[in-house]
Design a protein around this motif. Sequence first.
Motif, PDB file in Angstrom:
ATOM      1  N   LYS A  62      63.250  15.347  24.822  1.00 45.12           N
ATOM      2  CA  LYS A  62      64.649  15.427  25.236  1.00 45.12           C
ATOM      3  C   LYS A  62      65.308  14.163  24.688  1.00 45.12           C
ATOM      4  O   LYS A  62      64.696  13.097  24.684  1.00 45.12           O
ATOM      5  N   THR A  64      68.604  11.794  25.371  1.00 45.74           N
ATOM      6  CA  THR A  64      69.690  11.620  26.329  1.00 45.74           C
ATOM      7  C   THR A  64      70.621  10.511  25.855  1.00 45.74           C
ATOM      8  O   THR A  64      70.219   9.593  25.139  1.00 45.74           O
ATOM      9  N   GLY A 109      72.734   9.402  30.527  1.00 42.53           N
ATOM     10  CA  GLY A 109      71.619  10.236  30.974  1.00 42.53           C
ATOM     11  C   GLY A 109      71.822  11.718  30.690  1.00 42.53           C
ATOM     12  O   GLY A 109      71.008  12.550  31.097  1.00 42.53           O
ATOM     13  N   THR A 166      71.631  15.119  28.680  1.00 37.05           N
ATOM     14  CA  THR A 166      70.743  15.617  27.629  1.00 37.05           C
ATOM     15  C   THR A 166      71.583  16.136  26.470  1.00 37.05           C
ATOM     16  O   THR A 166      72.443  16.990  26.656  1.00 37.05           O
ATOM     17  N   ASN A 207      67.133  19.130  23.319  1.00 38.66           N
ATOM     18  CA  ASN A 207      65.746  19.252  23.786  1.00 38.66           C
ATOM     19  C   ASN A 207      64.988  20.259  22.934  1.00 38.66           C
ATOM     20  O   ASN A 207      65.580  21.134  22.309  1.00 38.66           O
ATOM     21  N   THR A 209      68.199   7.701  24.062  1.00 39.10           N
ATOM     22  CA  THR A 209      66.807   7.514  24.482  1.00 39.10           C
ATOM     23  C   THR A 209      66.041   8.814  24.263  1.00 39.10           C
ATOM     24  O   THR A 209      66.560   9.898  24.555  1.00 39.10           O
ATOM     25  N   SER A 238      63.011  11.047  25.488  1.00 37.59           N
ATOM     26  CA  SER A 238      62.163  11.202  26.668  1.00 37.59           C
ATOM     27  C   SER A 238      61.115  12.260  26.346  1.00 37.59           C
ATOM     28  O   SER A 238      61.445  13.357  25.900  1.00 37.59           O
ATOM     29  N   ASP A 265      58.013  14.616  27.635  1.00 36.06           N
ATOM     30  CA  ASP A 265      57.235  15.200  28.730  1.00 36.06           C
ATOM     31  C   ASP A 265      55.851  15.489  28.158  1.00 36.06           C
ATOM     32  O   ASP A 265      55.673  16.403  27.347  1.00 36.06           O
ATOM     33  N   THR A 285      55.890   9.828  36.826  1.00 31.57           N
ATOM     34  CA  THR A 285      57.170   9.718  36.112  1.00 31.57           C
ATOM     35  C   THR A 285      56.930   9.455  34.623  1.00 31.57           C
ATOM     36  O   THR A 285      57.550  10.083  33.760  1.00 31.57           O
ATOM     37  N   ASP A 290      58.210  11.816  31.848  1.00 32.20           N
ATOM     38  CA  ASP A 290      59.453  11.266  31.268  1.00 32.20           C
ATOM     39  C   ASP A 290      59.123   9.927  30.595  1.00 32.20           C
ATOM     40  O   ASP A 290      59.567   8.874  31.034  1.00 32.20           O
ATOM     41  N   PHE A 291      58.324   9.993  29.518  1.00 34.33           N
ATOM     42  CA  PHE A 291      57.905   8.789  28.809  1.00 34.33           C
ATOM     43  C   PHE A 291      59.048   8.404  27.868  1.00 34.33           C
ATOM     44  O   PHE A 291      59.356   9.111  26.910  1.00 34.33           O
ATOM     45  N   LYS A 292      59.660   7.260  28.162  1.00 38.94           N
ATOM     46  CA  LYS A 292      60.916   6.933  27.469  1.00 38.94           C
ATOM     47  C   LYS A 292      60.706   6.011  26.266  1.00 38.94           C
ATOM     48  O   LYS A 292      59.989   5.022  26.357  1.00 38.94           O
TER      49      LYS A 292
END
Length: 411
Positions: free
Chosen positions: A216, A218, A222, A224, A227, A260, A262, A264, A331, A335-337
């Motif tokens: 994703k 963002t 924040g 989106t 994706n 950013t 993100s 999953d 988290t 949601d690894f940023k």
Amino acid sequence: MKYSNKICIIGGGAAGMMAAGTALSYGADVTIFESMPFLGKKLAITGKGRCNVTNTAPIQEFLENITKNPRFLYSALGAFSTEDTISFFEGLGVRLKVERGARVYPESDKAKDIVDAMRTYSSGAAVINKKVKKILKNADGSFTVKADGDYTFDRVIIATGGKSYPLTGSDGSGYRLATSLGHTVTELIPSLIPLNSPSKLCSDMQGLSLRNVAVKITDSEGRTIYNDFGEMMFTHFGVTGPVILSASAHLRKYDISTLTLSIDLKPALDEKTLDARLLSDFKDKSNKDFINALGDLLPSKMILPFISVVGIDERKKVNAITREERRAILTALKDFKIPLHSFRPIEEAIVTSGGVEVKEINPKTMESRLVNGLYFAGEVIDVDAYTGGFNLQIAFSTGYLAGKSAAESLY
Ligand SMILES: Cc1cc2nc3c(=O)[nH]c(=O)nc-3n(C[C@H](O)[C@H](O)[C@H](O)COP(=O)(O)OP(=O)(O)OC[C@H]3O[C@@H](n4cnc5c(N)ncnc54)[C@H](O)[C@@H]3O)c2cc1C
């Protein structure tokens, strides 16, 4: 001296070879100028050496995959469709196969087979391995093409490609040829391009490929903005791979440094199921150090960077991990940023977005609306698409139409 049926094609790539073979089949006398020692250098490296030659998506879906000026391509895709591309190559003895996402490849997985077929198709053309520096329109309607010597032609097709991977010969010189003849070239920006990240996490994990992840992108609020699901890779500069390249085509209007990524890492498991899995994993490994308890969850190259993100002491015993810490692990898994910074340079793009303004080209013939007898084909035009074989189909369709129209206009 006035020649009767001489067509010059500048650029012996996918579009140029298609234009050449087609013009030959309509009886024209064809010369290809190619700055590289051989034809189809970029074509040979497409699809990681396998050449994703076209895409069998129905026309509406096909057009949705064209990110810039899809309507301009209606006539070209009508004149030479995906089905035509398939029968064209099969007619030249290249067996094809359709893979995931309706992507078409040679059965041999060798781009060379496609290059050889295109060379065969255009083999009746004279090839001059020189870089064209200038094109002049003469008072009698003919053109003088300057490439270490002057050559005269009745029609010229510019098929010089984009600006990316300049070592393949596509160095952007075609845009200068077009502007010198009065054409507008829209802003040239990279598309289908890897992304730089300021995060050390990327270089720590360089070479690591993640398959079947949901990604994703963002914005700073924040929200989106893109994706996707699939494969990505970490590199010394940031991130690349199919989902990243596709994402890049959607990011043209953004300041990348505010975005950013993100990831999953476990898209098949919702948070509750993943938490239950964590609990059971940790129960089995309760006396192990945290660093030794992640092997079933993460690829080994990711374990230390992951630990730095969750901020748990790597030597902590698993049975001492608190509920909050487990929450942080959850988290980071979902949601690894990765903060983003910028596009890589245009030279590293799969395609160039931008090019010769489509309003200045007749979409039914590919002829310039400004200069009679001048035609365009392929990536030099302001059209581009996502990955999936769409860009080569654009080159084949516009190359076919330009070659046919230029030849027909001679009689
Ligand atoms: C790594 C990579 C992988 C790709 N994989 C795929 C894929 O699998 N499927 C897909 O659909 N698309 C793919 N693409 C995109 C696709 O290759 C291009 O869109 C396509 O090649 C464009 O064709 P073209 O003929 O317009 O330009 P090019 O293939 O770039 O050919 C242009 C030619 O013109 C020549 N030339 C340029 N200027 C001059 C000059 N002044 N004088 C003489 N000659 C000149 C160049 O040397 C070059 O040979 C990929 C691109 C890259 C970089």
